[in-house]
Design a protein around this motif. Structure first.
Motif, PDB file in Angstrom:
ATOM      1  N   MET A   1      -4.763  10.573   1.367  1.00  0.00           N
ATOM      2  CA  MET A   1      -3.462  10.569   2.007  1.00  0.00           C
ATOM      3  C   MET A   1      -2.354  10.365   0.977  1.00  0.00           C
ATOM      4  O   MET A   1      -1.257  10.893   1.103  1.00  0.00           O
ATOM      5  CB  MET A   1      -3.418   9.471   3.062  1.00  0.00           C
ATOM      6  CG  MET A   1      -2.148   9.466   3.896  1.00  0.00           C
ATOM      7  SD  MET A   1      -2.273   8.278   5.229  1.00  0.00           S
ATOM      8  CE  MET A   1      -0.660   8.459   5.953  1.00  0.00           C
ATOM      9  N   TYR A   2      -2.615   9.584  -0.039  1.00  0.00           N
ATOM     10  CA  TYR A   2      -1.639   9.343  -1.087  1.00  0.00           C
ATOM     11  C   TYR A   2      -2.248   9.667  -2.445  1.00  0.00           C
ATOM     12  O   TYR A   2      -3.442   9.451  -2.657  1.00  0.00           O
ATOM     13  CB  TYR A   2      -1.179   7.872  -1.102  1.00  0.00           C
ATOM     14  CG  TYR A   2      -0.468   7.433   0.156  1.00  0.00           C
ATOM     15  CD1 TYR A   2       0.889   7.655   0.318  1.00  0.00           C
ATOM     16  CD2 TYR A   2      -1.173   6.800   1.173  1.00  0.00           C
ATOM     17  CE1 TYR A   2       1.543   7.247   1.467  1.00  0.00           C
ATOM     18  CE2 TYR A   2      -0.535   6.390   2.329  1.00  0.00           C
ATOM     19  CZ  TYR A   2       0.828   6.618   2.468  1.00  0.00           C
ATOM     20  OH  TYR A   2       1.466   6.216   3.610  1.00  0.00           O
ATOM     21  N   THR A   3      -1.423  10.161  -3.345  1.00  0.00           N
ATOM     22  CA  THR A   3      -1.859  10.378  -4.718  1.00  0.00           C
ATOM     23  C   THR A   3      -1.173   9.320  -5.576  1.00  0.00           C
ATOM     24  O   THR A   3       0.036   9.401  -5.819  1.00  0.00           O
ATOM     25  CB  THR A   3      -1.482  11.789  -5.202  1.00  0.00           C
ATOM     26  OG1 THR A   3      -2.030  12.750  -4.306  1.00  0.00           O
ATOM     27  CG2 THR A   3      -2.013  12.039  -6.595  1.00  0.00           C
ATOM     28  N   ILE A   4      -1.934   8.320  -5.993  1.00  0.00           N
ATOM     29  CA  ILE A   4      -1.371   7.172  -6.709  1.00  0.00           C
ATOM     30  C   ILE A   4      -2.079   7.020  -8.046  1.00  0.00           C
ATOM     31  O   ILE A   4      -3.312   7.058  -8.126  1.00  0.00           O
ATOM     32  CB  ILE A   4      -1.526   5.878  -5.883  1.00  0.00           C
ATOM     33  CG1 ILE A   4      -0.754   6.006  -4.559  1.00  0.00           C
ATOM     34  CG2 ILE A   4      -1.030   4.673  -6.671  1.00  0.00           C
ATOM     35  CD1 ILE A   4      -0.945   4.828  -3.635  1.00  0.00           C
ATOM     36  N   GLY A   7      -0.324   2.674  -9.927  1.00  0.00           N
ATOM     37  CA  GLY A   7       0.568   2.027  -8.985  1.00  0.00           C
ATOM     38  C   GLY A   7       1.807   2.817  -8.620  1.00  0.00           C
ATOM     39  O   GLY A   7       2.715   2.286  -7.986  1.00  0.00           O
ATOM     40  N   VAL A   8       1.871   4.104  -8.975  1.00  0.00           N
ATOM     41  CA  VAL A   8       3.062   4.909  -8.708  1.00  0.00           C
ATOM     42  C   VAL A   8       2.641   6.186  -7.986  1.00  0.00           C
ATOM     43  O   VAL A   8       1.661   6.825  -8.377  1.00  0.00           O
ATOM     44  CB  VAL A   8       3.798   5.273 -10.021  1.00  0.00           C
ATOM     45  CG1 VAL A   8       5.029   6.133  -9.733  1.00  0.00           C
ATOM     46  CG2 VAL A   8       4.201   4.011 -10.770  1.00  0.00           C
ATOM     47  N   ARG A 145       1.553  -3.250 -12.316  1.00  0.00           N
ATOM     48  CA  ARG A 145       1.489  -2.191 -11.303  1.00  0.00           C
ATOM     49  C   ARG A 145       0.336  -2.397 -10.322  1.00  0.00           C
ATOM     50  O   ARG A 145      -0.143  -1.445  -9.712  1.00  0.00           O
ATOM     51  CB  ARG A 145       1.347  -0.803 -11.957  1.00  0.00           C
ATOM     52  CG  ARG A 145       2.574  -0.345 -12.722  1.00  0.00           C
ATOM     53  CD  ARG A 145       3.716  -0.044 -11.767  1.00  0.00           C
ATOM     54  NE  ARG A 145       4.855   0.569 -12.430  1.00  0.00           N
ATOM     55  CZ  ARG A 145       5.895  -0.102 -12.930  1.00  0.00           C
ATOM     56  NH1 ARG A 145       5.912  -1.428 -12.847  1.00  0.00           N
ATOM     57  NH2 ARG A 145       6.899   0.522 -13.493  1.00  0.00           N
ATOM     58  N   GLY A 146      -0.083  -3.621 -10.128  1.00  0.00           N
ATOM     59  CA  GLY A 146      -1.175  -3.918  -9.214  1.00  0.00           C
ATOM     60  C   GLY A 146      -0.678  -4.559  -7.934  1.00  0.00           C
ATOM     61  O   GLY A 146       0.517  -4.616  -7.648  1.00  0.00           O
ATOM     62  N   GLY A 148      -0.472  -5.337  -3.669  1.00  0.00           N
ATOM     63  CA  GLY A 148      -0.211  -4.546  -2.478  1.00  0.00           C
ATOM     64  C   GLY A 148       0.802  -3.444  -2.666  1.00  0.00           C
ATOM     65  O   GLY A 148       0.684  -2.376  -2.052  1.00  0.00           O
ATOM     66  N   LEU A 149       1.793  -3.674  -3.513  1.00  0.00           N
ATOM     67  CA  LEU A 149       2.827  -2.649  -3.719  1.00  0.00           C
ATOM     68  C   LEU A 149       2.321  -1.480  -4.559  1.00  0.00           C
ATOM     69  O   LEU A 149       2.956  -0.428  -4.585  1.00  0.00           O
ATOM     70  CB  LEU A 149       4.058  -3.272  -4.395  1.00  0.00           C
ATOM     71  CG  LEU A 149       4.864  -4.240  -3.531  1.00  0.00           C
ATOM     72  CD1 LEU A 149       5.987  -4.867  -4.348  1.00  0.00           C
ATOM     73  CD2 LEU A 149       5.420  -3.554  -2.305  1.00  0.00           C
ATOM     74  N   GLY A 150       1.213  -1.674  -5.240  1.00  0.00           N
ATOM     75  CA  GLY A 150       0.652  -0.599  -6.054  1.00  0.00           C
ATOM     76  C   GLY A 150      -0.391   0.213  -5.332  1.00  0.00           C
ATOM     77  O   GLY A 150      -1.070   1.045  -5.930  1.00  0.00           O
ATOM     78  N   ASP A 151      -0.515  -0.012  -4.039  1.00  0.00           N
ATOM     79  CA  ASP A 151      -1.520   0.687  -3.251  1.00  0.00           C
ATOM     80  C   ASP A 151      -0.865   1.188  -1.969  1.00  0.00           C
ATOM     81  O   ASP A 151       0.324   0.997  -1.747  1.00  0.00           O
ATOM     82  CB  ASP A 151      -2.675  -0.269  -2.923  1.00  0.00           C
ATOM     83  CG  ASP A 151      -3.966   0.469  -2.608  1.00  0.00           C
ATOM     84  OD1 ASP A 151      -3.902   1.689  -2.390  1.00  0.00           O
ATOM     85  OD2 ASP A 151      -5.014  -0.188  -2.573  1.00  0.00           O
ATOM     86  N   THR A 152      -1.651   1.821  -1.111  1.00  0.00           N
ATOM     87  CA  THR A 152      -1.112   2.205   0.190  1.00  0.00           C
ATOM     88  C   THR A 152      -0.859   0.950   1.005  1.00  0.00           C
ATOM     89  O   THR A 152      -1.463  -0.097   0.768  1.00  0.00           O
ATOM     90  CB  THR A 152      -2.105   3.105   0.945  1.00  0.00           C
ATOM     91  OG1 THR A 152      -3.329   2.382   1.106  1.00  0.00           O
ATOM     92  CG2 THR A 152      -2.359   4.381   0.180  1.00  0.00           C
ATOM     93  N   LEU A 153       0.049   1.052   1.979  1.00  0.00           N
ATOM     94  CA  LEU A 153       0.370  -0.095   2.820  1.00  0.00           C
ATOM     95  C   LEU A 153      -0.889  -0.593   3.519  1.00  0.00           C
ATOM     96  O   LEU A 153      -1.605   0.175   4.157  1.00  0.00           O
ATOM     97  CB  LEU A 153       1.419   0.303   3.865  1.00  0.00           C
ATOM     98  CG  LEU A 153       1.882  -0.795   4.819  1.00  0.00           C
ATOM     99  CD1 LEU A 153       2.581  -1.909   4.044  1.00  0.00           C
ATOM    100  CD2 LEU A 153       2.807  -0.229   5.880  1.00  0.00           C
TER     101      LEU A 153
END
Length: 260
Positions: A1-4, A7-8, A145-146, A148-153
């Protein structure tokens, strides 16, 4: 769903173009607008006409032209270049290269229903959000960059389900997106803008549960039967095309969403 990565959220530019930008066989022309695909006397694509810094120029191709401009711009470029339904091109005085009736047809997308929210006891769901959006998480993200903010919600989940009776029973037709907060948790400050919704209508629909703990589920139509079109407003390649998504035209699409 996300390409991270690190952490970005990663874009096409970051994931593909930037790493390849030093290759000798790649040249990236930033902020250029392609106006037309150019065809030779044999009706073979031989280059593109583009506008860059106010100048119109033609760039030739030694081998091939790859048209990869998305579901809207790709058919639009073909149409203004003379590839499409003959009667439509003639109507807009576009010189015909090839009569291809299917160009600009068969447009479809995954329609979803926003706003479905359920409330819970106070603290049940908001803790998930605040455990992510706090000073410790921000500090961890800034440092490495780790966190919760570095991952999906946390708490965002998807389910793929079959709700209609037709077709393969193992082929889902609805995606259910679960979010651990309701669409009204922020009192309508940010959420309407994120979803491109009208602020006043959003408030009229959601105000009753503003700020309350809850969760949301969003049914998304995976296999729509409705078909829209991309057509020309004029033969001017700088003028945006006419987009008719024709959402929910087929009754099965509406029924599948309702069942979802």
């Amino acid at each position: 769903m996300y390409t991270i990565r690190d952490g970005v959220r990663s874009s096409t530019s970051e994931a593909y173009l930037r790493p390849a930008s030093s290759r000798p066989n790649l040249h990236i022309l930033h902020s250029a607008t392609v106006l037309q695909v150019v065809f030779d006397e044999h009706k073979r694509a031989s280059g593109v006409k583009l506008e860059h810094k106010g100048k119109v120029m033609t760039i030739g191709a030694r081998k091939e032209v790859v048209l990869s401009a998305g579901a809207i711009r790709s058919p639009h470029l073909l149409l203004v270049s003379g590839v499409g339904p003959q009667d439509h091109l003639q109507r807009h005085e576009v010189e015909i290269v090839a009569d291809v009736p299917g160009v600009g047809q068969n447009l479809h997308d995954h329609v979803c229903v926003h706003g479905l929210s359920w409330t819970t006891r106070k603290g049940v769901t908001s803790s998930t959000l605040w455990n992510t959006l706090n000073f410790a998480s921000i500090k961890q993200y800034v440092n490495n960059r780790g966190g919760g903010l570095g991952d999906t919600l946390a708490g965002v989940h998807d389910a793929w389900v079959k709700v209609s009776n037709e077709g393969d029973p193992l082929w889902p037709d609805i995606q259910l997106l679960f979010t651990p907060v309701s669409h009204a948790f922020d009192f309508g400050i940010f959420t309407p803008g994120i979803h491109g919704a009208d602020q006043i209508r959003w408030k009229g629909y959601m105000q009753e549960i503003y700020g309350m703990d809850g969760f949301g589920m969003r049914p998304i139509l995976l296999r729509p039967k409705s078909r829209g079109t991309i057509t020309l407003k004029s033969g001017d390649p700088r003028q945006l095309p006419k987009i008719d998504p024709n959402y929910l035209h087929h009754p099965d699409d509406l029924q599948t969403l309702a069942d979802g």
